[in-house]
Write a protein that holds these residues in place. Structure first.
Motif, PDB file in Angstrom:
ATOM      1  N   LYS A 138     -12.629 -51.582   2.484  1.00 22.44           N
ATOM      2  CA  LYS A 138     -12.123 -51.305   1.143  1.00 22.44           C
ATOM      3  C   LYS A 138     -10.936 -52.210   0.796  1.00 22.44           C
ATOM      4  O   LYS A 138     -10.498 -53.016   1.609  1.00 22.44           O
ATOM      5  CB  LYS A 138     -11.718 -49.830   1.049  1.00 22.44           C
ATOM      6  CG  LYS A 138     -12.904 -48.857   1.132  1.00 22.44           C
ATOM      7  CD  LYS A 138     -12.454 -47.425   0.870  1.00 22.44           C
ATOM      8  CE  LYS A 138     -13.627 -46.449   0.959  1.00 22.44           C
ATOM      9  NZ  LYS A 138     -13.209 -45.054   0.676  1.00 22.44           N
ATOM     10  N   CYS A 156     -11.336 -48.658   5.865  1.00 18.44           N
ATOM     11  CA  CYS A 156     -12.576 -47.884   5.724  1.00 18.44           C
ATOM     12  C   CYS A 156     -13.724 -48.809   5.331  1.00 18.44           C
ATOM     13  O   CYS A 156     -13.528 -49.741   4.551  1.00 18.44           O
ATOM     14  CB  CYS A 156     -12.428 -46.828   4.620  1.00 18.44           C
ATOM     15  SG  CYS A 156     -11.333 -45.492   5.062  1.00 18.44           S
ATOM     16  N   VAL A 211     -13.357 -42.180   4.474  1.00 20.58           N
ATOM     17  CA  VAL A 211     -12.035 -41.929   3.886  1.00 20.58           C
ATOM     18  C   VAL A 211     -10.937 -41.991   4.944  1.00 20.58           C
ATOM     19  O   VAL A 211     -11.184 -41.807   6.135  1.00 20.58           O
ATOM     20  CB  VAL A 211     -11.980 -40.545   3.192  1.00 20.58           C
ATOM     21  CG1 VAL A 211     -12.829 -40.542   1.937  1.00 20.58           C
ATOM     22  CG2 VAL A 211     -12.405 -39.435   4.128  1.00 20.58           C
ATOM     23  N   CYS A 266      -6.995 -44.333   1.209  1.00 22.93           N
ATOM     24  CA  CYS A 266      -7.907 -44.213   0.059  1.00 22.93           C
ATOM     25  C   CYS A 266      -8.028 -42.772  -0.448  1.00 22.93           C
ATOM     26  O   CYS A 266      -8.616 -42.537  -1.495  1.00 22.93           O
ATOM     27  CB  CYS A 266      -9.263 -44.847   0.348  1.00 22.93           C
ATOM     28  SG  CYS A 266     -10.108 -44.249   1.802  1.00 22.93           S
TER      29      CYS A 266
HETATM   30 ZN    ZN Z   1      -9.622 -45.653   3.558  1.00 24.47          ZN
END
Ligand code: ZN
Ligand code: MN
Length: 483
Positions: A20, A25, A38, A42
């Protein structure tokens, strides 16, 4: 009074990254179990620190360069503050007054002219979580939260739907050429936000109001929304009302929209520099390294095909519109060594690719990327047809056999005896056979020269499409004179 639309876009694009935008993640969230990708960053938990993704940053510079933007040497991230349940930290990390790229353009052809759509800015930000409404409950899936997003903002330069369509396709091609993203709209990798208003035809000033429509996930829905908005806004203006400055959302896929909220201004977002990420300097070395990765893009490629190979603009456009297609065509061009031969054969090769080969792919449910036919075989077939070694009908059959079996064109032509029949004695035999069945044919032909086509067709059929139609015609003309 006549009105015309003034249209601009914000396009959100997911660049290809492993992780991300600000955490590690995995970014491969599509179809995964909700809330399985997650972490504190995030999820927006207090105290978690963001670390920018280098790949996403590089991709944004690359795309901004390809869109002819100036790259800000000194760029940074900002907090865009707003509260919504899909954004629990209360702000989105985005870029405000120092985006990565500014003042670029995209060019495409419109009839005989070309049109430039100005690009205001290209910046990098993070996506929000996904909201799922289920029987009166709102559920939130944070797998999408924090996914990298490139935002491309255009100036309001569009004046009709055709321009929108061409722009959307060209942008998607550029992104795919550069491998920045697959831009798969069905997976939400490319989303459109429309802003539009109507003004009196011929007026240059921008209207006082602007309506935004969020989250449009397909080019056809985009076109429908524009059509509906043209009707809705024109209706209001004709009744002396000014449409509201507002944000509207889609209701279904028909292009209908409904009002969501009256528009915020950028002041409402209280942008300020993201204190957890230092400003980022894009130095010359970094910039040049990325610039070297820019390959020939669709617009330039199209115009080179026209100039270098003498292709018709429409053919060139079709060839550059998909990567496997232009690669196959360029493979063909690489096989032909003499530039003069290239120019002679290229339009023929393009014709077979766009016509018969595309039809075969469709009929057998295949994509260009999976094709069994070698580029050299299409070159061979086009040359054989162009130089009269095979008739059009026989060439179609040869292509289908080579396409389905993977055999070479040369082998297919020999095995199936598909080469053109030029032997006059053999052809004359067939001509006589046809005339026997049509005793009045020659008399008819005298009265009506159009009967020639029918007779040639009959002889062609007897020869399974192999007889040289010119030879047949010559033989028939000879008989006509003798009679
Ligand atoms: Zn994350
Ligand atoms: Mn955005």
């Amino acid at each position: 009074m006549k009105y015309e639309p003034v249209i601009g876009f914000e396009v959100h694009l997911q660049p290809k990254t492993k992780s991300k935008m600000f955490c590690s993640c995995s970014a491969r969230y599509f179809g995964e179990k909700p809330n399985s990708h997650v972490c504190p960053v995030c999820l927006g938990l207090p105290g978690a620190l963001p670390v920018p993704n280098k790949t996403a940053f590089d991709s944004t510079i690359l795309l901004a360069l390809a869109l002819n933007c100036n790259i800000n040497e000194n760029t940074r991230f900002d907090r865009k503050n707003y509260f919504y349940h899909d954004l629990p930290k209360g702000y989105q990390i985005s870029q405000f007054d120092r985006p990565i790229g500014e003042n670029g353009y995209i060019e495409f052809d419109l009839g005989k002219d070309s049109k430039r759509i100005r690009i205001k800015r290209v910046h990098l930000e993070e996506d929000t979580a996904k909201t799922i409404r289920e029987g009166g409950t709102t559920l939130v899936d944070f797998n999408k939260s924090g996914i990298a997003l490139i935002e491309i903002v255009t100036e309001p330069d569009f004046e009709n739907i055709e321009e929108v369509d061409k722009f959307a396709k060209r942008l998607r091609q550029i992104v795919r050429y550069l491998d920045v993203s697959d831009a798969d709209m069905e997976k939400g990798q490319m989303r459109y936000e429309l802003n539009m208003s109507m003004r009196l035809l011929g007026q240059k000033k921008l209207p006082e109001y602007k309506v935004e429509v969020k989250n449009i996930g397909s080019i056809s829905v985009l076109q429908k929304v524009i059509q509906r908005e043209i009707v809705r806004q024109t209706g209001l203006l004709e009744n002396d009302q000014t449409p509201q400055q507002e944000t509207r959302g889609l209701s279904g896929m028909s292009g209908d929209t409904k009002s969501m909220r009256l528009k915020e201004t950028s002041d409402d977002y209280r942008y300020f520099p993201e204190p957890d990420i230092p400003p980022i300097m894009v130095d010359k070395k970094w910039l040049e390294e990325i610039r070297s990765k820019i390959i020939e893009l669709p617009q330039g490629k199209k115009h080179r095909y026209i100039a270098e190979y003498g292709l018709a603009p429409d053919s060139a456009e079709t060839l550059v519109s998909s990567i496997p297609r232009y690669k196959f065509f360029e493979e063909c061009m690489l096989i032909i060594t003499d530039p003069k031969d290239k120019k002679e054969l290229a339009p023929e090769i393009a014709k077979w690719m766009i016509g018969e080969l595309a039809a075969l792919l469709k009929r057998y449910g295949q994509k260009f990327a999976q094709i069994k036919l070698d580029a050299s075989d299409l070159v061979e077939l086009s040359a054989a047809f162009l130089h009269g070694r095979i008739t059009g009908q026989a060439a179609k059959r040869a292509l289908e056999i080579a396409f389905t079996t993977g055999k070479s064109i040369e082998k297919v032509i020999n095995e199936e005896r598909l080469g053109v029949m030029n032997d006059v004695v053999e052809i004359l035999k067939l001509v006589n056979e046809v005339l026997e069945k049509n005793p009045d044919a020659i008399t008819n032909l005298k009265k009506n020269p159009n009967a020639m086509k029918y007779l040639v067709g009959q002889v062609m059929r007897l020869s399974s499409g192999r007889a040289n139609p010119k030879t047949i015609e010559n033989e028939l003309l000879k008989m006509l004179r003798l009679n």
